[in-house]
Design a protein around this motif. Structure first.
Motif, PDB file in Angstrom:
ATOM      1  N   ILE A 236       0.870  -1.172   0.000  1.00 27.91           N
ATOM      2  CA  ILE A 236       0.000   0.000   0.000  1.00 27.91           C
ATOM      3  C   ILE A 236       0.907   1.221   0.000  1.00 27.91           C
ATOM      4  CG2 ILE A 236      -1.807   1.259   1.212  1.00 27.91           C
ATOM      5  CD1 ILE A 236      -2.642  -1.412   2.474  1.00 27.91           C
ATOM      6  N   CYS A 237       0.865   1.963  -1.068  1.00 26.78           N
ATOM      7  CA  CYS A 237       1.818   3.055  -1.276  1.00 26.78           C
ATOM      8  C   CYS A 237       1.092   4.396  -1.338  1.00 26.78           C
ATOM      9  CB  CYS A 237       2.580   2.802  -2.579  1.00 26.78           C
ATOM     10  SG  CYS A 237       3.604   4.160  -3.126  1.00 26.78           S
ATOM     11  N   ILE A 238       1.616   5.386  -0.619  1.00 27.71           N
ATOM     12  CA  ILE A 238       1.110   6.753  -0.709  1.00 27.71           C
ATOM     13  C   ILE A 238       2.206   7.614  -1.309  1.00 27.71           C
ATOM     14  CG2 ILE A 238       0.342   8.794   0.560  1.00 27.71           C
ATOM     15  CD1 ILE A 238      -0.833   6.907   2.665  1.00 27.71           C
ATOM     16  N   GLY A 239       1.877   8.332  -2.381  1.00 28.13           N
ATOM     17  CA  GLY A 239       2.861   9.205  -2.993  1.00 28.13           C
ATOM     18  C   GLY A 239       2.287   9.890  -4.213  1.00 28.13           C
ATOM     19  N   GLU A 240       3.085  10.737  -4.816  1.00 27.71           N
ATOM     20  CA  GLU A 240       2.689  11.420  -6.047  1.00 27.71           C
ATOM     21  C   GLU A 240       3.331  10.683  -7.216  1.00 27.71           C
ATOM     22  OE1 GLU A 240       2.152  15.950  -7.650  1.00 27.71           O
ATOM     23  OE2 GLU A 240       4.074  15.446  -6.716  1.00 27.71           O
ATOM     24  N   ALA A 254       5.524  -0.689 -11.249  1.00 29.53           N
ATOM     25  CA  ALA A 254       4.549  -1.188 -10.285  1.00 29.53           C
ATOM     26  C   ALA A 254       3.338  -1.749 -11.018  1.00 29.53           C
ATOM     27  CB  ALA A 254       4.116  -0.057  -9.355  1.00 29.53           C
ATOM     28  N   THR A 255       2.761  -2.801 -10.455  1.00 27.32           N
ATOM     29  CA  THR A 255       1.508  -3.358 -10.977  1.00 27.32           C
ATOM     30  C   THR A 255       0.391  -2.911 -10.050  1.00 27.32           C
ATOM     31  OG1 THR A 255       2.642  -5.302 -11.874  1.00 27.32           O
ATOM     32  CG2 THR A 255       0.262  -5.458 -11.556  1.00 27.32           C
ATOM     33  N   TYR A 256      -0.497  -2.065 -10.547  1.00 23.34           N
ATOM     34  CA  TYR A 256      -1.545  -1.468  -9.719  1.00 23.34           C
ATOM     35  C   TYR A 256      -2.756  -2.392  -9.700  1.00 23.34           C
ATOM     36  CZ  TYR A 256       1.562   2.460 -10.418  1.00 23.34           C
ATOM     37  OH  TYR A 256       2.687   3.258 -10.474  1.00 23.34           O
ATOM     38  N   VAL A 257      -3.195  -2.741  -8.488  1.00 21.31           N
ATOM     39  CA  VAL A 257      -4.268  -3.722  -8.327  1.00 21.31           C
ATOM     40  C   VAL A 257      -5.382  -3.139  -7.458  1.00 21.31           C
ATOM     41  CG1 VAL A 257      -2.692  -5.673  -8.601  1.00 21.31           C
ATOM     42  CG2 VAL A 257      -3.118  -4.760  -6.305  1.00 21.31           C
ATOM     43  N   HIS A 276      -0.424  16.198  -5.960  1.00 21.99           N
ATOM     44  CA  HIS A 276      -1.494  15.235  -6.189  1.00 21.99           C
ATOM     45  C   HIS A 276      -1.063  13.824  -5.762  1.00 21.99           C
ATOM     46  CE1 HIS A 276      -4.099  18.141  -8.104  1.00 21.99           C
ATOM     47  NE2 HIS A 276      -3.084  18.535  -8.828  1.00 21.99           N
ATOM     48  N   ASP A 277      -0.729  13.718  -4.485  1.00 24.42           N
ATOM     49  CA  ASP A 277      -0.417  12.393  -3.966  1.00 24.42           C
ATOM     50  C   ASP A 277      -1.704  11.651  -3.646  1.00 24.42           C
ATOM     51  OD1 ASP A 277      -0.946  14.200  -1.905  1.00 24.42           O
ATOM     52  OD2 ASP A 277       0.410  13.240  -0.477  1.00 24.42           O
ATOM     53  N   GLN A 278      -1.637  10.344  -3.648  1.00 27.36           N
ATOM     54  CA  GLN A 278      -2.786   9.529  -3.293  1.00 27.36           C
ATOM     55  C   GLN A 278      -2.303   8.118  -2.941  1.00 27.36           C
ATOM     56  OE1 GLN A 278      -4.900   9.751  -7.215  1.00 27.36           O
ATOM     57  NE2 GLN A 278      -4.857   7.519  -7.092  1.00 27.36           N
ATOM     58  N   LEU A 279      -3.247   7.268  -2.599  1.00 31.88           N
ATOM     59  CA  LEU A 279      -2.918   5.899  -2.227  1.00 31.88           C
ATOM     60  C   LEU A 279      -3.040   4.977  -3.439  1.00 31.88           C
ATOM     61  CD1 LEU A 279      -3.953   3.929   0.905  1.00 31.88           C
ATOM     62  CD2 LEU A 279      -4.604   3.021  -1.332  1.00 31.88           C
ATOM     63  N   TYR A 280      -2.094   4.038  -3.530  1.00 32.36           N
ATOM     64  CA  TYR A 280      -2.105   3.001  -4.559  1.00 32.36           C
ATOM     65  C   TYR A 280      -1.894   1.647  -3.888  1.00 32.36           C
ATOM     66  CZ  TYR A 280      -1.139   6.987  -7.645  1.00 32.36           C
ATOM     67  OH  TYR A 280      -1.191   8.193  -8.296  1.00 32.36           O
ATOM     68  N   ILE A 281      -2.493   0.621  -4.443  1.00 37.02           N
ATOM     69  CA  ILE A 281      -2.232  -0.745  -3.999  1.00 37.02           C
ATOM     70  C   ILE A 281      -1.440  -1.432  -5.108  1.00 37.02           C
ATOM     71  CG2 ILE A 281      -3.233  -2.921  -3.199  1.00 37.02           C
ATOM     72  CD1 ILE A 281      -5.726  -1.347  -2.387  1.00 37.02           C
ATOM     73  N   VAL A 282      -0.289  -1.994  -4.736  1.00 35.85           N
ATOM     74  CA  VAL A 282       0.686  -2.448  -5.710  1.00 35.85           C
ATOM     75  C   VAL A 282       1.096  -3.890  -5.412  1.00 35.85           C
ATOM     76  CG1 VAL A 282       3.068  -2.102  -6.504  1.00 35.85           C
ATOM     77  CG2 VAL A 282       1.573  -0.130  -6.170  1.00 35.85           C
ATOM     78  N   GLN A 283       1.379  -4.637  -6.476  1.00 40.94           N
ATOM     79  CA  GLN A 283       2.005  -5.954  -6.345  1.00 40.94           C
ATOM     80  C   GLN A 283       3.144  -6.071  -7.341  1.00 40.94           C
ATOM     81  OE1 GLN A 283      -1.275  -8.868  -6.482  1.00 40.94           O
ATOM     82  NE2 GLN A 283      -0.560  -9.567  -4.498  1.00 40.94           N
TER      83      GLN A 283
END
Length: 283
Positions: A236-240, A254-257, A276-283
């Motif tokens: 779980i990544c937070i960033g721009e 990154a593979t966004y899931v 414009h940072d936000q949360l991403y879920i990555v694998q």
């Protein structure tokens, strides 16, 4: 991390902006709050900053923020408001107009600099609000989680207050550079990201990473290790993205899931300035 790398953070947003002095920033906000006390469009913004700072200073998570920007229409509304009370050419009206119009650019710069103040004064890089943490805790639902690069621990402290099972870690390598690591809100184990992963990779379901340093590929190194060692664990990544945090290699590979979960988790992640940072879920 050397000082040159540190200075590159959020280079796209504030290349031509200077940081506000953290010991005078709030006093300036309070002065403009008083000056514009009859204009709720402005006091709504200044009150949000003052309340946000008050909560953070007490070791509490703040509420979400609105866009900290003076509305484009405000100057015209200000002129019409003065005109209602003073005819054109009235010395008192001219004096008010000059005072307000001269103050607006300075206030606008202060509003846009709140993130700088938070970084300089509290070592808070991502703006972590109470509503956002509530959503994140609901998503994690008790799953064991490792936070790397925890900084002062805003995320881990908030999640622990919701009963979340989280291990907070940070290299503490920023202490000599800024306020990160000097005002921790919760217990943080002194481990860098890769060491933390190697120690806990078989004990967690998620890894939390917020605002990995700009241009430094530790985020990509971590993701590679996660894929190699335990690919079932999600990051779980937070960033721009491709902006002022993290490395280009990480964002590009990154593979966004889980797009639906990602959208839900970002509902209460404040966008209050040009970052414009936000949360991403990555694998």
């Amino acid at each position: 991390m050397n000082s040159k790398k540190m200075k590159k953070l959020r280079k796209q947003v504030r290349a031509k902006r200077s940081k506000p002095a953290s010991d005078t920033y709030l006093e300036q906000i309070k002065r403009y709050d008083l000056l514009f006390k009859d204009f709720p469009q402005i006091t709504f913004l200044t009150h949000n900053i003052l309340e946000s700072d008050h909560l953070i200073s007490q070791g509490l998570l703040p509420q979400s923020l609105p866009l900290l920007q003076i509305p484009d229409t405000f100057q015209d509304e200000l002129f019409q408001s003065i005109l209602k009370n003073y005819p054109m050419g009235n010395p008192k009206g001219d004096e008010l107009w000059n005072r307000y119009s001269q103050a607006l650019p300075k206030l606008d710069k202060l509003l846009r600099s709140y993130r700088d103040y938070l970084e300089a004064h509290y070592g808070m890089w991502a703006y972590i609000s109470a509503p956002f943490i509530k959503d994140l805790a609901k998503f994690l639902n008790g799953a064991p989680t490792l936070e790397v690069m925890a900084g002062n621990g805003y995320i881990s402290a908030g999640l622990r207050n919701h009963g979340q099972n989280i291990i907070a870690t940070d290299s503490m390598g920023w202490i000599t550079e800024n306020e990160t690591g000097k005002h921790t809100l919760t217990e943080i184990e002194p481990l860098d990201a890769l060491d933390a992963w190697h120690r806990y990779h078989d004990k967690v379901k998620y890894v939390m990473m917020s605002w990995s340093p700009d241009g430094i590929p530790v985020d990509w190194q971590l993701l590679q290790e996660m894929r190699k060692t335990n690919p079932d664990v999600k990051l779980i990544c937070i960033g721009e993205k491709l902006g002022s945090s993290g490395s280009k290699t990480f964002w590009n590979h990154a593979t966004y899931v889980d797009p639906e979960a990602t959208e839900e988790l970002n509902k209460h992640f404040s966008h209050f300035d040009l970052v414009h940072d936000q949360l991403y879920i990555v694998q």
